[in-house]
Design an enzyme around this catalytic site. Structure first.
Site, PDB file in Angstrom:
ATOM      1  N   PRO A   1       1.560  -4.022 -18.625  1.00 27.90           N
ATOM      2  CA  PRO A   1       0.675  -2.861 -18.699  1.00 27.90           C
ATOM      3  C   PRO A   1       1.218  -1.712 -19.549  1.00 27.90           C
ATOM      4  O   PRO A   1       0.452  -1.031 -20.229  1.00 27.90           O
ATOM      5  CB  PRO A   1       0.551  -2.411 -17.240  1.00 27.90           C
ATOM      6  CG  PRO A   1       1.113  -3.493 -16.404  1.00 27.90           C
ATOM      7  CD  PRO A   1       1.912  -4.411 -17.252  1.00 27.90           C
TER       8      PRO A   1
ATOM      9  N   ARG B   1       2.491 -25.517 -24.262  1.00 28.99           N
ATOM     10  CA  ARG B   1       2.554 -26.822 -23.624  1.00 28.99           C
ATOM     11  C   ARG B   1       1.206 -27.515 -23.790  1.00 28.99           C
ATOM     12  O   ARG B   1       0.165 -26.863 -23.771  1.00 28.99           O
ATOM     13  CB  ARG B   1       2.874 -26.646 -22.139  1.00 28.99           C
ATOM     14  CG  ARG B   1       3.993 -27.517 -21.639  1.00 28.99           C
ATOM     15  CD  ARG B   1       4.465 -27.117 -20.254  1.00 28.99           C
ATOM     16  NE  ARG B   1       4.926 -25.735 -20.214  1.00 28.99           N
ATOM     17  CZ  ARG B   1       4.503 -24.830 -19.327  1.00 28.99           C
ATOM     18  NH1 ARG B   1       3.612 -25.157 -18.403  1.00 28.99           N
ATOM     19  NH2 ARG B   1       4.967 -23.598 -19.359  1.00 28.99           N
TER      20      ARG B   1
ATOM     21  N   LEU C   1       3.476  -1.856 -22.165  1.00 28.99           N
ATOM     22  CA  LEU C   1       3.478  -2.199 -23.591  1.00 28.99           C
ATOM     23  C   LEU C   1       2.046  -2.210 -24.131  1.00 28.99           C
ATOM     24  O   LEU C   1       1.769  -1.652 -25.197  1.00 28.99           O
ATOM     25  CB  LEU C   1       4.136  -3.572 -23.809  1.00 28.99           C
ATOM     26  CG  LEU C   1       4.216  -3.998 -25.274  1.00 28.99           C
ATOM     27  CD1 LEU C   1       5.155  -3.083 -26.054  1.00 28.99           C
ATOM     28  CD2 LEU C   1       4.664  -5.449 -25.401  1.00 28.99           C
TER      29      LEU C   1
ATOM     30  N   ASP D   1       8.414 -11.453 -14.338  1.00 26.76           N
ATOM     31  CA  ASP D   1       7.723 -12.748 -14.215  1.00 26.76           C
ATOM     32  C   ASP D   1       8.517 -13.908 -14.799  1.00 26.76           C
ATOM     33  O   ASP D   1       8.160 -15.061 -14.574  1.00 26.76           O
ATOM     34  CB  ASP D   1       6.360 -12.708 -14.922  1.00 26.76           C
ATOM     35  CG  ASP D   1       5.450 -11.627 -14.352  1.00 26.76           C
ATOM     36  OD1 ASP D   1       5.728 -11.177 -13.228  1.00 26.76           O
ATOM     37  OD2 ASP D   1       4.495 -11.237 -15.041  1.00 26.76           O
TER      38      ASP D   1
ATOM     39  N   ALA E   1      -2.349  -8.764 -10.290  1.00 23.37           N
ATOM     40  CA  ALA E   1      -1.397  -9.280  -9.304  1.00 23.37           C
ATOM     41  C   ALA E   1      -1.793  -8.708  -7.947  1.00 23.37           C
ATOM     42  O   ALA E   1      -2.535  -7.718  -7.879  1.00 23.37           O
ATOM     43  CB  ALA E   1       0.033  -8.854  -9.650  1.00 23.37           C
TER      44      ALA E   1
ATOM     45  N   GLU F   1      -4.492 -24.665 -57.107  1.00 21.06           N
ATOM     46  CA  GLU F   1      -4.846 -24.855 -58.522  1.00 21.06           C
ATOM     47  C   GLU F   1      -3.838 -25.760 -59.214  1.00 21.06           C
ATOM     48  O   GLU F   1      -4.201 -26.615 -60.027  1.00 21.06           O
ATOM     49  CB  GLU F   1      -4.851 -23.503 -59.249  1.00 21.06           C
ATOM     50  CG  GLU F   1      -5.833 -22.484 -58.689  1.00 21.06           C
ATOM     51  CD  GLU F   1      -5.207 -21.600 -57.621  1.00 21.06           C
ATOM     52  OE1 GLU F   1      -4.488 -22.129 -56.750  1.00 21.06           O
ATOM     53  OE2 GLU F   1      -5.442 -20.379 -57.646  1.00 21.06           O
TER      54      GLU F   1
ATOM     55  N   SER G   1       1.397 -13.168  -8.588  1.00 25.82           N
ATOM     56  CA  SER G   1       0.356 -13.171  -9.621  1.00 25.82           C
ATOM     57  C   SER G   1       0.048 -14.576 -10.121  1.00 25.82           C
ATOM     58  O   SER G   1      -0.854 -14.745 -10.936  1.00 25.82           O
ATOM     59  CB  SER G   1       0.810 -12.314 -10.802  1.00 25.82           C
ATOM     60  OG  SER G   1       1.942 -12.888 -11.400  1.00 25.82           O
TER      61      SER G   1
END
Ligand code: AOF
Ligand code: ZN
Length: 356
Positions: free
Chosen positions: A286, A222, A288, A215, A177, A68, A183
């Site tokens: 798994p 990216r 969390l 991992d 996995a 505005e 995985s």
């Protein structure tokens, strides 16, 4: 054709010229290049009493003038007696900038037509303030379109926490996995490329410390092989009490990283809400995710299913406290698309009150 819309004070008429101006305001709000940040996208068009456009503006992000105020600056004296057509109810608070309700009154605007009512308890109240000062206010015009511009913002200011999207990828038999822990590359390159767009669409990417330890994910966005600039990256969030090991890729500075040293999903989201994070992408692991599911804090799911079978290996979700079929978290499918060799499923959680 005169369309009627509900207002706070009953029903009033909106003229076609105002609907047209609202379409333009929605277009302005959606201007490309406006950064997704804690604030909503908002557009505003000022119409003179004979229906001429005398000013246009849109919000460019937190800390900059509201839509505005931009439009009023363009209109100058022509704002006197004008109608402000705005995609969000004008705010009535002093946050990073001043209240739009006051700016509109000071400029002598006679009528305000807005789309979405401001769901933000901190900023709301502009419509009532303007109406009390004698300005004609009509709300709810093309409100669904306006809301669709800012789904995560709307969700988070309404619920007082970020929107939570859980993303996973598995084989057809639900393994994330193999039994030996490998995985990488379960899904095709096309799906993996899409995940970067998905990350770019949220304010934060959240993983458990276990996933970082196992991992060592980078979690940065990216595009075409190149990491996006730091200021375009979502916040990387690691949930867990122990320290993130030195040398972990999430600590490389490509994006900001925050560690939250609690396990309770409510506390995690409260901390992120305090930082004005509007949406999070939950990327595992798994344990969390199970805590989020158990707490009813997964709002939507994005799943990539690869046409492969493993027969052994972990599943995406740990024990979420469901032991019988009646307790299953039911989802409603929003979209199914083939991506490369995979199938992408988008679904949203069905809340208890939505079931018949
Ligand atoms: C408007 N017009 O263009 C925007 C509004 O931190 P601030 O001061 O920028 O305030 C942010 C809040 O103000 C935001 O959450 C929303 O409720 C409202 N945003 N309001 O009238 C605008 N961007
Ligand atoms: Zn404002």
């Amino acid at each position: 054709r005169r369309e009627r819309h509900r207002t706070m004070t009953g029903t009033r008429t909106v003229i076609p010229r105002e609907i047209e101006a609202m379409r333009r305001a929605l277009e302005l709000a959606a201007s490309p290049g406006v950064p997704l940040d804690p604030n909503p996208r908002v557009g505003c068009v000022l119409l003179s009493p004979d229906g001429e456009v005398v000013g246009e503006g849109f919000h460019h992000g937190a800390g900059t003038p509201h839509a505005e105020v931009e439009a009023l600056r363009v209109a100058g004296d022509a704002a006197r007696g004008a109608t402000a057509v705005v995609t969000l109810e004008p705010c009535d608070h002093t946050g990073r900038t001043g209240p739009c309700s006051r700016a509109l009154l000071d400029a002598g605007v006679a009528r305000v037509v807005h789309a979405q009512s401001d769901p933000n308890p901190v900023a709301a109240g502009g419509a009532a303030r303007l109406a009390a000062a004698g300005v004609e206010v009509v709300g709810g015009v093309l409100a669904a379109q306006a809301e669709a511009l800012n789904p995560h913002w709307t969700f988070s200011v309404t619920h007082g926490r970020p929107f939570v999207l859980w993303k996973s990828a598995s084989t057809l038999d639900g393994r994330v996995a193999a039994a030996d822990g490998t995985s990488r590359w379960i899904t095709s390159a096309a799906s993996r490329a899409e995940v970067h767009d998905l990350r770019a669409s949220v304010d934060a990417v959240v993983v458990g410390l276990g996933t970082v330890l196992e991992d060592d994910p980078h979690l940065a966005v990216r595009r075409d092989g190149a990491v996006l600039p730091r200021e375009q990256q979502p916040l990387r969030v690691v949930v867990g009490r122990r320290d993130v090991p030195e040398g972990a890729r999430v600590l490389d500075g490509a994006a900001e990283t925050l560690q939250i040293r609690v396990h309770d999903p409510e506390a995690v989201l409260a901390e992120l809400h305090r930082r004005e994070v509007r949406s999070v992408l939950l990327e595992g692991g798994p344990t969390l995710v199970a805590a989020f599911v158990r707490a009813g804090l997964v709002d939507a799911v994005r799943w990539y299913v690869a046409p492969a079978l493993l027969g052994a290996g972990p599943s995406a979700l740990g024990d979420a406290g469901m032991s019988t079929i009646a307790e299953a978290l039911r989802l409603s499918v929003v979209d199914v698309v083939r991506v490369g060799d995979d199938v992408r499923i988008d679904a949203r959680a069905i809340r208890a009150h939505e079931e018949e």
